[in-house]
Design a protein around this motif. Structure first.
Motif, short mmCIF file in Angstrom:
data_model
loop_
_atom_site.label_atom_id
_atom_site.label_comp_id
_atom_site.label_asym_id
_atom_site.label_seq_id
_atom_site.Cartn_x
_atom_site.Cartn_y
_atom_site.Cartn_z
N LYS A 1 0.84 -1.22 0.00
CA LYS A 1 0.00 0.00 0.00
C LYS A 1 0.86 1.25 0.00
CE LYS A 1 -4.34 -1.47 2.13
NZ LYS A 1 -5.13 -1.49 3.39
N GLN A 2 1.97 1.20 0.75
CA GLN A 2 2.80 2.39 0.93
C GLN A 2 3.62 2.71 -0.31
OE1 GLN A 2 5.38 2.99 4.56
NE2 GLN A 2 6.98 2.80 3.02
N ILE A 3 4.11 1.68 -1.00
CA ILE A 3 4.99 1.90 -2.14
C ILE A 3 4.16 2.31 -3.35
CG2 ILE A 3 6.65 0.82 -3.72
CD1 ILE A 3 7.41 -1.06 -1.40
N PRO A 4 4.45 3.44 -3.98
CA PRO A 4 3.67 3.87 -5.15
C PRO A 4 3.76 2.83 -6.27
CG PRO A 4 5.14 5.62 -4.40
CD PRO A 4 5.53 4.39 -3.65
N LEU A 5 2.67 2.65 -7.00
CA LEU A 5 2.66 1.69 -8.10
C LEU A 5 3.78 2.00 -9.10
CD1 LEU A 5 1.23 -0.75 -9.38
CD2 LEU A 5 -0.25 0.87 -10.60
N GLU A 6 4.12 3.27 -9.24
CA GLU A 6 5.18 3.68 -10.17
C GLU A 6 6.56 3.18 -9.77
OE1 GLU A 6 1.63 5.71 -10.84
OE2 GLU A 6 2.77 5.64 -8.96
N ARG A 7 6.66 2.54 -8.58
CA ARG A 7 7.94 1.97 -8.13
C ARG A 7 7.84 0.47 -7.88
NH1 ARG A 7 11.43 5.49 -5.73
NH2 ARG A 7 11.40 7.47 -6.82
N ILE A 8 6.79 -0.15 -8.38
CA ILE A 8 6.61 -1.60 -8.19
C ILE A 8 6.81 -2.34 -9.50
CG2 ILE A 8 4.92 -3.41 -7.64
CD1 ILE A 8 3.76 -1.60 -5.50
N CYS A 9 7.52 -3.45 -9.42
CA CYS A 9 7.63 -4.40 -10.53
C CYS A 9 7.02 -5.73 -10.09
CB CYS A 9 9.09 -4.61 -10.93
SG CYS A 9 9.85 -3.17 -11.72
N LEU A 10 6.71 -6.57 -11.05
CA LEU A 10 6.19 -7.90 -10.75
C LEU A 10 7.31 -8.93 -10.90
CD1 LEU A 10 2.80 -7.74 -12.70
CD2 LEU A 10 3.21 -7.20 -10.28
N GLU A 11 7.27 -9.96 -10.09
CA GLU A 11 8.26 -11.04 -10.18
C GLU A 11 7.60 -12.34 -9.74
OE1 GLU A 11 10.90 -12.20 -7.03
OE2 GLU A 11 10.69 -10.23 -6.07
N THR A 12 8.26 -13.46 -10.09
CA THR A 12 7.82 -14.75 -9.54
C THR A 12 8.87 -15.36 -8.61
OG1 THR A 12 8.66 -16.02 -11.43
CG2 THR A 12 6.34 -15.30 -11.50
N ASP A 13 10.15 -15.06 -8.82
CA ASP A 13 11.25 -15.73 -8.13
C ASP A 13 11.17 -17.25 -8.36
OD1 ASP A 13 13.64 -15.71 -6.71
OD2 ASP A 13 12.66 -16.05 -4.78
N SER A 14 10.46 -17.65 -9.43
CA SER A 14 10.33 -19.08 -9.71
C SER A 14 11.70 -19.70 -9.95
CB SER A 14 9.42 -19.29 -10.92
OG SER A 14 9.86 -18.51 -12.01
N PRO A 15 11.89 -20.95 -9.47
CA PRO A 15 10.88 -21.91 -9.02
C PRO A 15 10.45 -21.79 -7.56
CG PRO A 15 13.04 -22.93 -9.00
CD PRO A 15 13.23 -21.57 -9.59
N ALA A 16 10.94 -20.80 -6.83
CA ALA A 16 10.56 -20.61 -5.43
C ALA A 16 9.39 -19.63 -5.31
CB ALA A 16 11.75 -20.11 -4.62
N LEU A 17 8.88 -19.50 -4.10
CA LEU A 17 7.92 -18.46 -3.70
C LEU A 17 6.65 -18.38 -4.56
CD1 LEU A 17 10.35 -15.59 -2.67
CD2 LEU A 17 9.37 -17.40 -1.27
N GLY A 18 6.07 -19.53 -4.84
CA GLY A 18 4.82 -19.57 -5.60
C GLY A 18 3.59 -19.37 -4.74
N PRO A 19 2.42 -19.41 -5.36
CA PRO A 19 1.18 -19.20 -4.61
C PRO A 19 0.85 -20.36 -3.67
CG PRO A 19 0.72 -19.68 -6.92
CD PRO A 19 2.20 -19.49 -6.81
N GLU A 20 1.43 -21.55 -3.94
CA GLU A 20 1.22 -22.71 -3.06
C GLU A 20 2.56 -23.17 -2.51
OE1 GLU A 20 -1.61 -25.77 -4.67
OE2 GLU A 20 -1.31 -24.58 -6.48
N LYS A 21 2.58 -23.43 -1.21
CA LYS A 21 3.80 -23.91 -0.57
C LYS A 21 4.17 -25.29 -1.12
CE LYS A 21 4.57 -21.83 3.96
NZ LYS A 21 4.62 -22.08 5.41
N HIS A 22 5.46 -25.53 -1.26
CA HIS A 22 5.99 -26.84 -1.65
C HIS A 22 5.55 -27.26 -3.06
CE1 HIS A 22 7.03 -26.85 2.53
NE2 HIS A 22 5.78 -26.99 2.92
N VAL A 23 5.08 -26.31 -3.86
CA VAL A 23 4.75 -26.58 -5.26
C VAL A 23 5.66 -25.69 -6.12
CG1 VAL A 23 2.97 -26.46 -7.05
CG2 VAL A 23 2.35 -27.16 -4.73
#
Length: 266
Positions: free
Chosen positions: A202-224
């Motif tokens: 919420k605090q960080i302006p959208l103009e300073r946000i990028c999207l990432e996955t860090d895949s194969p780690a840090l997905g929406p489901e643990k251990h997947v």
């Protein structure tokens, strides 16, 4: 999801993708991903990530970096100066190919870097790679676990102007220091699992946000195993937290990535 998406931090050269990378890439394309910023963690990945950039031109954009933790998952240890020294010539050899220096940074997790000597050596390796980024006029793609404040302070001291703080988990007050320095922040799909980062996003302006996955780690489901296609989860979560349309998040974060990584050609 319509529009162009940039995965600003992923590990497509990781062993976890060795058997089915073509399928992974195809699913990413179908999800709207137009660019994969492919970071490395160790020397063994440098040649591989260059090879992938040739196999998938204008989609996989390679970075070189030595991560603050080295070794296998079962035997991780704090980086040593020799881990970087062996690959220093490759930064110059492939300077025209790489789009950033990363994944670099600091990881002061107590069980990985319990001593002052280990933390000091991490700092030496980090500073040397920051120097390389300035020599090559490239942005940095940065890890800062349990070391957010000192990571940002070090980059500012070294005169770094173009940086992505990936999977940032520092305090909002520390994030403000990064914002004031002109840095960008990215968040992987795993942030959707709980609301711990809500205040930060919420605090960080959208103009300073990028999207990432860090895949194969840090997905929406643990251990997947995570994949670049899950960038849509990050996009939807940022949109939800900020109360805006996913299309706006996709458009603005892609423009942010193009600004931060000027060698991107989509």
């Amino acid at each position: 999801m319509d529009g162009r998406l940039v995965d600003s931090h992923c590990h497509v050269s990781a062993d976890e993708f060795a058997q089915d990378l073509n399928d992974v890439i195809e699913r990413a394309k179908q999800a709207g991903v137009k660019a994969l910023i492919a970071v490395t963690e160790g020397a063994g990945e440098f040649e591989r990530v260059i090879q992938l950039s040739k196999i998938y031109p204008r989609l996989v954009f390679p970075c070189f970096g030595i991560h603050p933790l080295q070794g296998s998952e079962q035997a991780l240890h704090s980086v040593r100066t020799q881990d970087l020294e062996t690959v220093l010539p490759l930064f110059q050899a492939y300077r025209d190919d790489i789009v950033a220096v990363g994944e670099i940074g600091l990881d002061f997790t107590p069980w990985y870097a319990p001593t002052v000597l280990e933390r000091d050596e991490q700092l030496m390796v980090f500073k040397r790679q920051l120097e390389i980024s300035k020599e090559l006029e490239l942005p940095v793609n940065v890890h800062s676990r349990s070391a957010a404040k000192v990571t940002i302070a070090t980059m500012k001291e070294q005169g770094i102007r173009h940086a992505l703080l990936h999977n940032f988990a520092g305090r909002p007050s520390v994030a403000m220091e990064g914002l004031q320095a002109g840095y960008y922040f990215s968040f992987p799909p795993a942030v959707s699992r709980n609301d711990q980062r809500t205040k930060l996003i919420k605090q960080i302006p959208l103009e300073r946000i990028c999207l990432e996955t860090d895949s194969p780690a840090l997905g929406p489901e643990k251990h997947v195993r995570n994949e670049p296609k899950n960038i849509t989860v990050s996009c939807e979560y940022v949109a939800k937290v900020k109360g805006i349309a996913t299309e706006i998040v996709a458009e603005v974060t892609t423009q942010n990535a193009l600004c931060l990584f000027p060698k991107l050609k989509m």
